[in-house]
Write a protein that holds these residues in place. Structure first.
Motif, PDB file in Angstrom:
ATOM      1  N   SER A   1      44.554  -9.074  34.969  1.00 51.92           N
ATOM      2  CA  SER A   1      45.793  -9.265  35.729  1.00 51.92           C
ATOM      3  C   SER A   1      46.095  -8.069  36.615  1.00 51.92           C
ATOM      4  O   SER A   1      46.616  -8.217  37.726  1.00 51.92           O
ATOM      5  CB  SER A   1      46.966  -9.510  34.779  1.00 51.92           C
ATOM      6  OG  SER A   1      46.738 -10.641  33.959  1.00 51.92           O
ATOM      7  N   ALA A   2      45.746  -6.859  36.153  1.00 50.45           N
ATOM      8  CA  ALA A   2      46.042  -5.655  36.931  1.00 50.45           C
ATOM      9  C   ALA A   2      45.150  -5.519  38.146  1.00 50.45           C
ATOM     10  O   ALA A   2      45.486  -4.788  39.087  1.00 50.45           O
ATOM     11  CB  ALA A   2      45.914  -4.415  36.043  1.00 50.45           C
ATOM     12  N   THR A   3      44.018  -6.192  38.176  1.00 51.50           N
ATOM     13  CA  THR A   3      43.111  -6.127  39.331  1.00 51.50           C
ATOM     14  C   THR A   3      43.252  -7.332  40.259  1.00 51.50           C
ATOM     15  O   THR A   3      42.509  -7.445  41.235  1.00 51.50           O
ATOM     16  CB  THR A   3      41.654  -6.048  38.854  1.00 51.50           C
ATOM     17  OG1 THR A   3      41.370  -7.170  38.014  1.00 51.50           O
ATOM     18  CG2 THR A   3      41.419  -4.761  38.083  1.00 51.50           C
ATOM     19  N   ALA A   4      44.172  -8.243  39.945  1.00 51.41           N
ATOM     20  CA  ALA A   4      44.355  -9.426  40.788  1.00 51.41           C
ATOM     21  C   ALA A   4      45.047  -9.033  42.093  1.00 51.41           C
ATOM     22  O   ALA A   4      45.777  -8.028  42.172  1.00 51.41           O
ATOM     23  CB  ALA A   4      45.172 -10.476  40.053  1.00 51.41           C
ATOM     24  N   ASP A   5      44.820  -9.823  43.125  1.00 52.71           N
ATOM     25  CA  ASP A   5      45.464  -9.557  44.416  1.00 52.71           C
ATOM     26  C   ASP A   5      46.970  -9.768  44.294  1.00 52.71           C
ATOM     27  O   ASP A   5      47.433 -10.747  43.713  1.00 52.71           O
ATOM     28  CB  ASP A   5      44.893 -10.502  45.484  1.00 52.71           C
ATOM     29  CG  ASP A   5      43.424 -10.235  45.752  1.00 52.71           C
ATOM     30  OD1 ASP A   5      42.968  -9.114  45.453  1.00 52.71           O
ATOM     31  OD2 ASP A   5      42.725 -11.153  46.246  1.00 52.71           O
ATOM     32  N   GLY A   6      47.719  -8.842  44.850  1.00 49.57           N
ATOM     33  CA  GLY A   6      49.164  -8.957  44.848  1.00 49.57           C
ATOM     34  C   GLY A   6      49.838  -8.421  43.615  1.00 49.57           C
ATOM     35  O   GLY A   6      51.070  -8.540  43.479  1.00 49.57           O
ATOM     36  N   ALA A   7      49.084  -7.822  42.668  1.00 44.30           N
ATOM     37  CA  ALA A   7      49.704  -7.261  41.464  1.00 44.30           C
ATOM     38  C   ALA A   7      50.515  -6.023  41.844  1.00 44.30           C
ATOM     39  O   ALA A   7      50.031  -5.133  42.564  1.00 44.30           O
ATOM     40  CB  ALA A   7      48.633  -6.903  40.438  1.00 44.30           C
ATOM     41  N   THR A   8      51.752  -5.919  41.345  1.00 42.23           N
ATOM     42  CA  THR A   8      52.665  -4.839  41.733  1.00 42.23           C
ATOM     43  C   THR A   8      53.122  -3.993  40.551  1.00 42.23           C
ATOM     44  O   THR A   8      53.988  -3.134  40.716  1.00 42.23           O
ATOM     45  CB  THR A   8      53.905  -5.424  42.434  1.00 42.23           C
ATOM     46  OG1 THR A   8      54.567  -6.342  41.552  1.00 42.23           O
ATOM     47  CG2 THR A   8      53.506  -6.135  43.717  1.00 42.23           C
ATOM     48  N   THR A   9      52.547  -4.191  39.373  1.00 45.34           N
ATOM     49  CA  THR A   9      52.944  -3.399  38.215  1.00 45.34           C
ATOM     50  C   THR A   9      52.435  -1.960  38.369  1.00 45.34           C
ATOM     51  O   THR A   9      51.564  -1.662  39.198  1.00 45.34           O
ATOM     52  CB  THR A   9      52.395  -4.016  36.932  1.00 45.34           C
ATOM     53  OG1 THR A   9      50.960  -4.046  37.019  1.00 45.34           O
ATOM     54  CG2 THR A   9      52.905  -5.442  36.754  1.00 45.34           C
ATOM     55  N   ALA A  10      52.980  -1.068  37.530  1.00 44.97           N
ATOM     56  CA  ALA A  10      52.575   0.341  37.581  1.00 44.97           C
ATOM     57  C   ALA A  10      51.088   0.505  37.260  1.00 44.97           C
ATOM     58  O   ALA A  10      50.381   1.251  37.957  1.00 44.97           O
ATOM     59  CB  ALA A  10      53.441   1.169  36.624  1.00 44.97           C
ATOM     60  N   PRO A  11      50.533  -0.167  36.218  1.00 43.62           N
ATOM     61  CA  PRO A  11      49.087  -0.032  35.979  1.00 43.62           C
ATOM     62  C   PRO A  11      48.244  -0.550  37.153  1.00 43.62           C
ATOM     63  O   PRO A  11      47.190   0.019  37.452  1.00 43.62           O
ATOM     64  CB  PRO A  11      48.863  -0.871  34.722  1.00 43.62           C
ATOM     65  CG  PRO A  11      50.184  -0.899  34.039  1.00 43.62           C
ATOM     66  CD  PRO A  11      51.199  -0.915  35.131  1.00 43.62           C
TER      67      PRO A  11
ATOM     68  N   GLN B   1      49.141  -0.657  40.451  1.00 48.03           N
ATOM     69  CA  GLN B   1      49.234   0.231  41.595  1.00 48.03           C
ATOM     70  C   GLN B   1      48.545   1.570  41.357  1.00 48.03           C
ATOM     71  O   GLN B   1      48.050   2.191  42.294  1.00 48.03           O
ATOM     72  CB  GLN B   1      50.712   0.454  41.951  1.00 48.03           C
ATOM     73  CG  GLN B   1      51.406  -0.800  42.470  1.00 48.03           C
ATOM     74  CD  GLN B   1      52.857  -0.551  42.849  1.00 48.03           C
ATOM     75  OE1 GLN B   1      53.409   0.521  42.570  1.00 48.03           O
ATOM     76  NE2 GLN B   1      53.485  -1.540  43.468  1.00 48.03           N
ATOM     77  N   ALA B   2      48.502   2.022  40.111  1.00 48.23           N
ATOM     78  CA  ALA B   2      47.803   3.278  39.797  1.00 48.23           C
ATOM     79  C   ALA B   2      46.298   3.087  39.665  1.00 48.23           C
ATOM     80  O   ALA B   2      45.553   4.071  39.547  1.00 48.23           O
ATOM     81  CB  ALA B   2      48.370   3.877  38.505  1.00 48.23           C
ATOM     82  N   GLY B   3      45.812   1.843  39.656  1.00 52.08           N
ATOM     83  CA  GLY B   3      44.374   1.589  39.530  1.00 52.08           C
ATOM     84  C   GLY B   3      43.866   1.668  38.119  1.00 52.08           C
ATOM     85  O   GLY B   3      42.639   1.716  37.896  1.00 52.08           O
ATOM     86  N   LEU B   4      44.761   1.643  37.113  1.00 48.19           N
ATOM     87  CA  LEU B   4      44.326   1.727  35.723  1.00 48.19           C
ATOM     88  C   LEU B   4      43.583   0.462  35.272  1.00 48.19           C
ATOM     89  O   LEU B   4      42.727   0.528  34.381  1.00 48.19           O
ATOM     90  CB  LEU B   4      45.526   1.994  34.815  1.00 48.19           C
ATOM     91  CG  LEU B   4      46.220   3.346  35.038  1.00 48.19           C
ATOM     92  CD1 LEU B   4      47.441   3.481  34.133  1.00 48.19           C
ATOM     93  CD2 LEU B   4      45.247   4.493  34.810  1.00 48.19           C
ATOM     94  N   GLY B   5      43.929  -0.677  35.855  1.00 45.92           N
ATOM     95  CA  GLY B   5      43.176  -1.898  35.543  1.00 45.92           C
ATOM     96  C   GLY B   5      41.745  -1.819  36.052  1.00 45.92           C
ATOM     97  O   GLY B   5      40.800  -2.231  35.364  1.00 45.92           O
ATOM     98  N   HIS B   6      41.547  -1.272  37.252  1.00 41.47           N
ATOM     99  CA  HIS B   6      40.198  -1.084  37.795  1.00 41.47           C
ATOM    100  C   HIS B   6      39.401  -0.109  36.931  1.00 41.47           C
ATOM    101  O   HIS B   6      38.195  -0.307  36.704  1.00 41.47           O
ATOM    102  CB  HIS B   6      40.271  -0.573  39.230  1.00 41.47           C
ATOM    103  CG  HIS B   6      40.777  -1.589  40.208  1.00 41.47           C
ATOM    104  ND1 HIS B   6      42.112  -1.839  40.386  1.00 41.47           N
ATOM    105  CD2 HIS B   6      40.118  -2.427  41.064  1.00 41.47           C
ATOM    106  CE1 HIS B   6      42.264  -2.775  41.307  1.00 41.47           C
ATOM    107  NE2 HIS B   6      41.065  -3.144  41.743  1.00 41.47           N
ATOM    108  N   THR B   7      40.075   0.929  36.423  1.00 43.40           N
ATOM    109  CA  THR B   7      39.378   1.918  35.593  1.00 43.40           C
ATOM    110  C   THR B   7      38.892   1.290  34.292  1.00 43.40           C
ATOM    111  O   THR B   7      37.730   1.481  33.888  1.00 43.40           O
ATOM    112  CB  THR B   7      40.317   3.085  35.298  1.00 43.40           C
ATOM    113  OG1 THR B   7      40.677   3.720  36.528  1.00 43.40           O
ATOM    114  CG2 THR B   7      39.645   4.094  34.385  1.00 43.40           C
ATOM    115  N   ALA B   8      39.747   0.542  33.606  1.00 46.68           N
ATOM    116  CA  ALA B   8      39.347  -0.086  32.345  1.00 46.68           C
ATOM    117  C   ALA B   8      38.219  -1.091  32.562  1.00 46.68           C
ATOM    118  O   ALA B   8      37.246  -1.139  31.784  1.00 46.68           O
ATOM    119  CB  ALA B   8      40.557  -0.762  31.699  1.00 46.68           C
ATOM    120  N   LEU B   9      38.318  -1.887  33.615  1.00 48.36           N
ATOM    121  CA  LEU B   9      37.283  -2.884  33.883  1.00 48.36           C
ATOM    122  C   LEU B   9      35.956  -2.228  34.257  1.00 48.36           C
ATOM    123  O   LEU B   9      34.884  -2.676  33.809  1.00 48.36           O
ATOM    124  CB  LEU B   9      37.765  -3.818  35.005  1.00 48.36           C
ATOM    125  CG  LEU B   9      36.840  -4.976  35.362  1.00 48.36           C
ATOM    126  CD1 LEU B   9      36.647  -5.889  34.164  1.00 48.36           C
ATOM    127  CD2 LEU B   9      37.396  -5.770  36.557  1.00 48.36           C
TER     128      LEU B   9
END
Length: 368
Positions: free
Chosen positions: A327-337, A339-347
């Motif tokens: 969900s954090a790497t989906a287009d249009g996501a506006t949560t803090a994780p 926007q900080a790219g933490l979802g991209h880092t975990a994936l």
């Protein structure tokens, strides 16, 4: 006797029968119209009777009737038609009843069969046929090679699965957790990222490394060993812990567990988030459960392993709304994780750790 001569071709009126009564006298008879007399026909010449020929003499010839000579024009010959249905030219006479006259103008051929004209070969057509032939041979060869590889892949898959179960003590730690991880196009917007290893946890069981609920979900696979390492990015603004859980299960059990996680979307439940590794004396010392911001988890079916990564901010801030990496790497996501790219880092760390395990279990597998 009347002095007027009667025409020879007009018959006399018929005589009245005696029994017929004479017509009554009804008055004067009107005069009949008279027909002018026809001119008398000239008398025909009288041909004397033929005299019998004398003995031995030839009979006399009858006189030949002569006619005036008039010039009779001779019809012009009709034009000759040319038939080029065959290789040689043939002249046809269109007059009705005229015999068929064939005059070959080319090489002799059999009239009972039809000669086909040779089709000129095109260079493009020849090249296309050659390309199709090469492609067809390639497909056939590829199919044969695939069949051969598939037939012998079952034994190789079993060997790789068994080799994967021993990686936790056979593989060097720097191969399992490299000191530096390069993430090409792994950041938001396709940015390149780089992470540096700051701590490696000693191998242990799953009791302290996993939440009780997550441990119960993974219990059917069993826990052989849990290996963990924590990284930070080049700006030291984020932290990520990578975990490798080696199971005791067979291939079918791992396949069933993978199917359950995908079907029930267990990898996106907040109560099933993995725990980070907070190493004392490192920037990750304050990286606890409240600092978890995003995570990613993958259950493998070709190896007895579960790979995960959990990320958070390096300044120790708490995250009240953690978000799964999907969900954090989906287009249009506006949560803090997000926007900080933490979802991209975990994936990114989950994908690269999985590729390293497969590369260690099967050396011909490309490691990203």
């Amino acid at each position: 006797m009347s002095t007027q001569a009667r025409r020879p071709d007009v018959p006399p009126p018929p005589a009245r029968r005696p029994e017929e009564p004479a017509p009554a006298d009804t008055g004067p008879t009107p005069p009949r119209p008279t027909t002018p007399p026809r001119p008398a026909a000239p008398p025909r010449p009288v041909t004397p009777p033929a005299q019998p020929p004398a003995d031995g003499a030839a009979p006399p010839k009858s006189p030949r009737r002569t006619f005036p000579a008039f010039p009779v024009p001779r019809p012009a010959a009709p034009p000759r038609l040319r038939d080029r249905r065959h290789t040689g030219a043939v002249d046809l006479d269109p007059r009705p009843g005229a015999p068929f006259a064939a005059t070959p103008r080319g090489p002799a051929h059999d009239e009972a069969t039809t000669r086909l004209r040779p089709v000129p070969r095109s260079p493009r057509r020849t090249a296309a046929a050659a390309v199709c032939l090469v492609l067809g041979l390639g497909l056939v060869a590829g199919g044969a090679a695939g069949t051969w590889l598939t037939g012998g892949d079952s034994a190789g898959a079993a060997d790789r699965f068994a080799a994967g179960a021993a990686l936790w003590h056979d593989a060097p730690v720097d191969r399992l957790f490299p000191p530096t991880v390069q993430g090409k196009k792994a950041g938001p917007g396709g940015a390149d990222r780089t992470w540096t290893r700051i701590a490696v946890a000693p191998d242990s069981g799953c009791a302290k490394g996993l939440d009780p609920l997550l441990a119960s979900v993974l219990e059917p696979a069993g826990c052989a060993r849990l290996l963990r390492a924590t990284y930070t990015d080049a700006t030291r603004s984020e932290l990520v812990t990578v975990g490798l859980l080696f199971t005791r299960a067979g291939k079918q059990t791992m396949t069933d567990l993978r199917t359950r996680f995908r079907t029930e979307k267990l990898d996106q439940r907040r109560d099933l988030m993995p725990r980070p590794y907070a190493a004392e004396g490192t920037p990750a010392e304050g990286f606890g459960d409240d600092q978890r911001a995003s995570w990613s988890l993958t259950v493998l079916d070709d190896l007895p392993a579960v790979v995960y990564a959990v990320s958070g901010f390096a300044d120790g801030r708490e995250t009240t709304e953690p978000q799964p990496a999907a969900s954090a790497t989906a287009d249009g996501a506006t949560t803090a994780p997000a926007q900080a790219g933490l979802g991209h880092t975990a994936l990114a760390h989950t994908e690269r750790a999985t590729a390293r395990l497969r590369s260690l279990a099967r050396p011909d597998t490309e490691e990203r």
